[in-house]
Design an enzyme around this catalytic site. Structure first.
Site, mmCIF file in Angstrom:
data_model
loop_
_atom_site.group_PDB
_atom_site.id
_atom_site.type_symbol
_atom_site.label_atom_id
_atom_site.label_comp_id
_atom_site.label_asym_id
_atom_site.label_seq_id
_atom_site.Cartn_x
_atom_site.Cartn_y
_atom_site.Cartn_z
ATOM 1 N N GLU A 118 0.795 -1.241 0.000
ATOM 2 C CA GLU A 118 0.000 0.000 0.000
ATOM 3 C C GLU A 118 0.824 1.286 0.000
ATOM 4 O O GLU A 118 0.638 2.133 0.862
ATOM 5 C CB GLU A 118 -0.936 0.004 1.222
ATOM 6 C CG GLU A 118 -1.885 -1.151 1.238
ATOM 7 C CD GLU A 118 -2.800 -1.138 2.467
ATOM 8 O OE1 GLU A 118 -3.962 -1.534 2.310
ATOM 9 O OE2 GLU A 118 -2.362 -0.738 3.563
HETATM 10 C C1 TNX Z 1 -3.871 -3.599 5.124
HETATM 11 S S1 TNX Z 1 -2.368 -6.146 4.900
HETATM 12 C C2 TNX Z 1 -2.610 -3.463 5.669
HETATM 13 C C3 TNX Z 1 -2.486 -3.125 7.096
HETATM 14 C C4 TNX Z 1 -3.836 -2.961 7.747
HETATM 15 C C5 TNX Z 1 -4.728 -4.064 7.264
HETATM 16 C C6 TNX Z 1 -6.036 -4.151 7.958
HETATM 17 C C7 TNX Z 1 -1.281 -5.125 4.669
HETATM 18 C C8 TNX Z 1 -0.080 -5.634 4.092
HETATM 19 N N1 TNX Z 1 -1.485 -3.822 4.995
HETATM 20 O O1 TNX Z 1 -1.704 -1.975 7.253
HETATM 21 O O2 TNX Z 1 -3.675 -2.998 9.124
HETATM 22 O O3 TNX Z 1 -4.955 -3.879 5.892
HETATM 23 O O4 TNX Z 1 -6.600 -5.416 7.775
#
Ligand code: TNX
Length: 534
Positions: A300
Site C-alpha cells: 500500500e
Molecule cells: C492492510 S495487509 C494493511 C495493514 C492494515 C490491514 C487491515 C497489509 C499488508 N497492509 O496496514 O492494518 O490492511 O486489515
C-alpha cells in the site's frame, strides 16, 4: 481409531493415528530420559509445559544410555511414514523435512522419536495436548506425523497496539502449542516505530513503547526455545508516516484521500538521504536478527508512481541481498524485480473486496460506490499478482484476507454476553464477520492460481491491531481461530472437517483456561465439555 477417542484430540490433526488397548498414566515417579544431551533442553521445556497443561510434575530429565528406556524416552532417529513429505520453505533456512516424528504410548511408557530435536519437540507438543485432555492419562496407541507445509506463521502488528514483551511471549506460547513455527513481527507503520535503532532516536521518541535491541534478542531466544522463528518486518516505502514525522526530508506525506484510511506516506527513492537511512536500519536489523529472512513490507504505497515504487523495491531488495539476507515482501513487491530467492506474501482477496465470496460476503456490500471505485483503482492491479509471482518464479506465502486475516470480526456470536459486546468492537467491521467453520473452508490449490506447488513456501495468518486495546482483546481475536490456521498449514490439502475440528477445539479449551489465555466462546462449539461427533 475414531475421532471420539482421546488420542485423536490433537490440533492440528495428526497424519496417522493407530489405536491401542488400555492406557498409561504419567505420575511424578515417571522417568523422563533422553538418548542424547542435545535433547535435554527439549525435555526441560516439556516438563515445564506439562506442569501447567496437565498439573503433572515430572522429575528432571536425565541422559539414559542406549537400551535403558525411561517411562518417557526421547530419541533423535529415523521415522517411517506418513507418506506425505513436508513441502515449502523454512523461515530458519532448515531442511523442510525436519519435523517428522512418532509418538508411541505403550503399556510401560512413552517413546518419542523425531528426525531432529525440533521434531521431538513437535511430538512432545502432541503429548502435552493428550496429557491435558486425559488429565495425565494417555490412551495407548501410535501417532506418526509431519506437517504438509514448512512455513506456518502469524504476522503480528505490534504497532497499532504496542504489544508488551510479556504478551509477545504469550503469543509465542500459543503458536508453539499449535505447532506453528514463524512469528513475523510487523515492527513499523504510520502510527509508530517499535524497534530502537542506534543513532536514530527520533524514530521511537514520544511513542508509548518500542523494543530495545536487547528485548528483541530476548524475544528471538524465547521463540527459538519453542521452535518458532522470528521474521522481522520494516515496512517500506509506504506506511512510513512515523519515519517522516521525525525526518520529513526523507519523503512525501499527503492528507488521507476520500475519507478513507489510505494514508499517503512514502519514502522517496530519488533522495540520497533515504538510502543512508534504509541501509543503516536494515544493516542493524540484519545484525540483530539471526533469521535468514528480512521482511521489507512493500504494501500500500498509496499515491506513489509505479516506476518510483519499483525503483525503491529493487534497490531495497539489493540492500538486503548485500547484507546476506533474503527478502520477504507483501504482494505488491511482485511488481518489482523479485526472483526465485524472494518470498512474496499474497494477501489481497480482490474478489472478496469487490464482489464478495460465497461464504463470507464481500466488503463491497458495505462500502459506498465512490469508496469502492477508489479501492478497485488501487487494488485492481492485484488481480494479476499471482501470475506475476508465477512468471518470476518467486516463492509464495499465502495470507489471503478472507481466510487468514484474524482482524476480521468474529462471525459467530459468543456464548458469553460480555464477549458479545467485545465482538462489535474487535476487528475491522469493513470485512464483515468470519465464522470458525468458514475459516476451515479453504482450498489451497485455488489460492495459488498459476503458481506451481513447488513454489509454495507456506501460510501465514495476520493479526492487525487497529481495534486492539489490551492483551485480552488481542487474545480474543487470536483464539480459537489460530488453531484453525494451524490446521490449514499442517494439513493444507485435507484439513480436518469442521465437525472434527469443532470437537477438538472443545476438548482443548480447558488447556487454554489453565494457561490463562482469553479466548472467544463461539456459539456452535459445545464448550468446554462435549460429546464426540457421531
Ligand atoms: C492492510 S495487509 C494493511 C495493514 C492494515 C490491514 C487491515 C497489509 C499488508 N497492509 O496496514 O492494518 O490492511 O486489515
Amino acid at each position: 481409531m475414531t475421532d471420539g477417542d482421546v488420542a485423536a484430540a490433537v490440533i492440528p490433526a495428526p497424519a496417522l493415528i493407530e489405536a491401542g488397548e488400555g492406557s498409561f498414566t504419567l505420575t511424578p515417579t515417571a522417568v523422563l530420559s533422553v538418548a542424547e544431551p542435545a535433547l535435554l533442553p527439549v525435555a526441560e521445556r516439556f516438563r515445564a509445559d506439562l506442569a501447567t497443561d496437565a498439573g503433572v510434575s515430572l522429575p528432571a530429565p536425565e541422559v539414559a544410555p542406549e537400551g535403558t528406556v525411561g517411562s518417557i524416552h526421547l530419541t533423535i532417529g529415523g521415522v517411517d511414514g506418513p507418506a506425505r513429505p513436508t513441502r515449502g520453505l523454512r523461515a530458519d533456512g532448515a531442511d523442510p523435512d525436519g519435523e517428522r516424528h512418532e509418538v508411541v504410548v505403550a503399556e510401560d511408557g512413552v517413546r518419542v522419536v523425531g528426525v531432529t530435536a525440533e521434531a521431538v519437540h513437535r511430538g512432545l507438543t502432541t503429548l502435552r495436548q493428550l496429557a491435558a485432555v486425559g488429565a495425565g492419562t494417555l490412551e495407548r496407541g501410535r501417532i506418526v506425523d509431519a506437517p504438509e507445509l514448512a512455513w506456518r506463521g502469524l504476522s503480528l502488528d505490534v504497532v497499532r497496539w504496542f504489544v508488551p514483551v510479556a504478551e509477545v511471549e504469550r503469543v509465542v506460547d500459543v503458536l508453539s502449542l499449535h505447532k506453528l513455527n514463524v512469528l513475523h513481527l510487523h515492527l513499523t507503520d504510520n502510527e509508530a516505530w517499535r524497534l530502537e535503532i542506534d543513532g536514530w532516536p527520533g524514530l521511537t521518541e514520544g511513542d508509548e513503547g518500542a523494543y530495545t535491541q536487547d528485548e528483541f534478542r530476548h524475544l528471538v531466544d524465547y521463540a527459538r526455545e519453542r521452535f518458532v522463528t522470528i521474521v522481522p518486518e520494516i515496512d517500506l516505502p509506504g506506511h512510513t508516516a512515523a519515519v517522516l514525522a521525525a525526518h520529513p526530508e526523507l519523503g512525501v506525506t499527503a492528507p488521507t484521500e476520500g475519507g478513507l484510511p489510505l494514508r499517503v506516506a512514502n519514502l522517496d527513492p530519488d533522495r540520497p538521504a533515504v538510502w543512508a537511512f534504509v541501509e543503516e536500519v536494515l544493516g542493524q536489523l540484519a545484525a540483530l536478527s539471526p533469521a535468514p529472512f528480512v521482511h521489507l513490507g512493500g504494501d500500500e504505497a498509496f499515491g506513489m508512481p509505479t516506476d518510483q515504487y519499483e525503483r525503491f523495491v529493487d534497490r531495497a531488495v539489493g540492500v538486503v541481498r548485500g547484507l546476506g539476507k533474503r527478502v520477504v515482501g507483501w504482494q505488491e513487491t511482485c511488481r518489482a524485480e523479485v526472483g526465485p530467492d524472494e518470498v512474496v506474501q499474497h494477501w489481497i482477496d480482490v474478489g472478496a473486496l469487490a464482489g464478495g465470496d460465497a461464504a463470507g460476503g464481500g466488503a463491497g456490500d458495505r462500502l459506498s460506490p465512490e469508496v469502492l471505485d477508489l479501492l478497485v483503482a488501487h487494488f485492481g492491479d492485484a488481480l494479476g499478482d499471482l501470475d506475476r509471482i508465477a512468471e518470476k518464479g518467486a516463492l509464495l506465502l499465502l495470507s489471503p484476507t478472507t481466510t487468514f486475516y484474524l482482524d476480521q470480526p468474529h462471525g459467530d456470536p459468543s456464548l458469553d454476553p460480555a464477549q458479545e459486546a467485545d465482538r462489535s468492537r474487535l476487528g475491522l467491521q469493513f470485512y464483515g464477520g468470519r465464522t470458525l467453520e468458514q475459516l476451515l473452508d479453504w482450498d489451497v490449490a485455488a489460492a495459488m492460481g498459476a503458481v506451481p506447488p513447488e513454489r509454495l513456501a507456506g501460510v501465514e495468518a495476520a493479526l492487525w491491531c487497529e481495534t486492539v486495546e489490551c492483551a485480552e482483546d488481542l487474545e480474543l481475536l487470536l483464539l480459537p481461530r489460530l488453531a484453525g490456521v494451524a490446521e490449514l498449514g499442517w494439513n493444507a490439502s485435507a484439513p480436518a472437517p469442521w465437525p472434527d475440528h469443532r470437537w477438538r477445539l472443545a476438548v482443548q479449551a480447558p488447556m487454554w483456561d489453565r494457561a490463562g489465555w482469553s479466548w472467544f466462546r463461539a456459539a456452535g462449539v459445545d464448550w468446554p465439555e462435549t460429546e464426540p461427533p457421531a
